[in-house]
Design a protein around this motif. Sequence first.
Motif, mmCIF file in Angstrom:
data_model
loop_
_atom_site.group_PDB
_atom_site.id
_atom_site.type_symbol
_atom_site.label_atom_id
_atom_site.label_comp_id
_atom_site.label_asym_id
_atom_site.label_seq_id
_atom_site.Cartn_x
_atom_site.Cartn_y
_atom_site.Cartn_z
ATOM 1 N N UNK A 124 0.835 -1.209 0.000
ATOM 2 C CA UNK A 124 0.000 0.000 0.000
ATOM 3 C C UNK A 124 0.867 1.255 0.000
ATOM 4 N N UNK A 125 1.906 1.251 0.836
ATOM 5 C CA UNK A 125 2.739 2.450 0.976
ATOM 6 C C UNK A 125 3.853 2.525 -0.066
ATOM 7 N N UNK A 126 4.123 1.373 -0.742
ATOM 8 C CA UNK A 126 5.212 1.291 -1.724
ATOM 9 C C UNK A 126 6.570 1.576 -1.086
ATOM 10 N N UNK A 127 6.710 1.208 0.197
ATOM 11 C CA UNK A 127 7.975 1.361 0.904
ATOM 12 C C UNK A 127 8.504 -0.019 1.271
ATOM 13 N N UNK A 128 9.793 -0.214 1.076
ATOM 14 C CA UNK A 128 10.380 -1.530 1.272
ATOM 15 C C UNK A 128 10.531 -1.880 2.749
ATOM 16 N N UNK A 129 10.719 -3.171 3.005
ATOM 17 C CA UNK A 129 10.974 -3.647 4.360
ATOM 18 C C UNK A 129 12.074 -4.712 4.290
ATOM 19 N N UNK A 130 12.792 -4.852 5.393
ATOM 20 C CA UNK A 130 13.909 -5.795 5.439
ATOM 21 C C UNK A 130 13.510 -7.049 6.195
ATOM 22 N N UNK A 131 14.041 -8.186 5.753
ATOM 23 C CA UNK A 131 13.853 -9.463 6.434
ATOM 24 C C UNK A 131 15.231 -10.052 6.705
ATOM 25 N N UNK B 251 20.248 -11.477 4.934
ATOM 26 C CA UNK B 251 19.388 -10.293 4.792
ATOM 27 C C UNK B 251 18.837 -10.209 3.376
ATOM 28 N N UNK B 252 17.566 -9.858 3.272
ATOM 29 C CA UNK B 252 16.979 -9.550 1.973
ATOM 30 C C UNK B 252 15.962 -8.445 2.147
ATOM 31 N N UNK B 253 15.486 -7.906 1.026
ATOM 32 C CA UNK B 253 14.548 -6.781 1.046
ATOM 33 C C UNK B 253 13.270 -7.181 0.340
ATOM 34 N N UNK B 254 12.135 -6.786 0.896
ATOM 35 C CA UNK B 254 10.842 -7.036 0.270
ATOM 36 C C UNK B 254 10.119 -5.740 -0.012
ATOM 37 N N UNK C 203 10.444 -14.768 0.852
ATOM 38 C CA UNK C 203 11.413 -13.822 1.409
ATOM 39 C C UNK C 203 12.280 -14.477 2.481
ATOM 40 N N UNK C 204 11.665 -15.288 3.325
ATOM 41 C CA UNK C 204 12.441 -15.983 4.351
ATOM 42 C C UNK C 204 13.419 -16.958 3.703
ATOM 43 N N UNK C 205 12.993 -17.614 2.620
ATOM 44 C CA UNK C 205 13.896 -18.524 1.904
ATOM 45 C C UNK C 205 15.086 -17.769 1.322
ATOM 46 N N UNK C 206 14.832 -16.555 0.806
ATOM 47 C CA UNK C 206 15.929 -15.752 0.267
ATOM 48 C C UNK C 206 16.904 -15.355 1.375
ATOM 49 N N UNK C 207 16.360 -14.955 2.528
ATOM 50 C CA UNK C 207 17.226 -14.617 3.657
ATOM 51 C C UNK C 207 17.995 -15.847 4.138
ATOM 52 N N UNK C 208 17.354 -17.025 4.098
ATOM 53 C CA UNK C 208 18.036 -18.264 4.476
ATOM 54 C C UNK C 208 19.201 -18.567 3.537
#
Length: 466
Positions: A323-330, A424-427, A438-443
């Motif tokens: 909705x906000x078009x702002x990224x988040x980190x995992x 670390x990855x970004x979503x 995303x968790x798989x990418x961080x793994x």
Amino acid sequence: MAGKILIVDDVATNRIVLKVKLSGARYETIQASSGTEALQHVAQGRPDLILLDVQLPDCSGIEICRTLKAGPATRGIPIVIITAFADPQTRLDALRAGADDVLVKPFDELLLLARLRSLLRAKETDEELSLRESTCRELGFAEAQASFGAPARIGLVAPDRETGLLWKTMLARFMSLDTFVVLNRDEALIEASSANGPDAFVIAADLSRPGEGLRLMSELRSRPSSRHAVICIVSGEHARETAAVALDLGASDLLPEVLTDPATAEEATLRLKAQLMRKRTLDQQRENVTDGLRLAVTDPLTGLYNRRYAMPHLARIAERSRITERQFAVMVLDLDRFKSVNDTYGHAAGDAVLVEVARRLNFNLRQVDLIARIGGEEFLIAMPETTLDAARVVAERLCRVMEETPVPLPDGSGAVQVTVSIGLTLGGGTEHDPVDALISLADRALLGSKADGRNQVKVFDRPSAA
């Protein structure tokens, strides 16, 4: 950017002046010249805050405010009514319609920016608690909010007792069901620590010394028993720096100085009632989150959230990111060679290490970040509205704080060195991967960290488009 602000004014010059002021403070701005255009902007991309002129060519700004505050999807957007007329009736009408503040042209830039920071901080707190409560509700642990608000207890801290009694007389005319107590500074601190402490404080900015009311507010904000109380500061309209500092220090709102005048007393009570209503909502949400999750979705050893809570909450962070078009980190964080700790020192030592790692994570991350234990020695961290560079800095700091101080063994015989590896990855943004992906990418990034020697951060790099 610090936030997206919608400027609604039919005069192009006014919009440009505001855009320049706000862009200098790193706000993103969008503009509308009519009420219809403003509603279209709200529907297309919800702004974080709206500056709304009271006189528009197609309708009243106050009516637009009333419409937005009545809508479930838009009632949480802070709205500041802008007017060229300083008449009391306009201010009262705007506040009755749900406006969060009323500013008179020309603006004092210092006070304008302080007010925007205050409103946006409050909005972030509201959204975060609402997000956590909605996660609880989805899991079946949050109860419906009570619609009835019990009468409030309000402490009045004026420069002298006579002024306090005058405040009490005037405010009680518009809030007859609530209880007002006149207090001095020391009595306010004692009351704040009592079991039945005030729900709100009205404090003069200047008490026996200039700025003493702000120091009292800071003291109240530092105490767990009064941290979430409504605190309104009474400040003169010309004390611009004092008012700006009050907002930045955590004042819930500013009240007009002359509370003995019926019009300003009514304005003060409208502001107080709005803040008390918000407090009741937040208190209920905190109670739902705390009580509903404590046993069901927290890890009993570390006190962190467990996988059962983390996965739906991460999904909601991802949804808000869309909705906000702002990224988040995992991040996925894993203790290095943890099995050897259990084998060498015993499981009690292993438990002590896990508890201390959780404590350090809590201390070094923001309140809005998600921290969960999702495996034996594996932790999940999600950081909303975060860039890759900022997340990398945080992850590298976590590696340092784990390594710098060994964890004491529970039997007092020594301490054990602890290091962690982090993937670390970004979503969000242009990518909309499912949270499992995303968790798989961080793994995958975590495996790279382990393979390259442990005790470091690796970022999953997406392949560039051909």
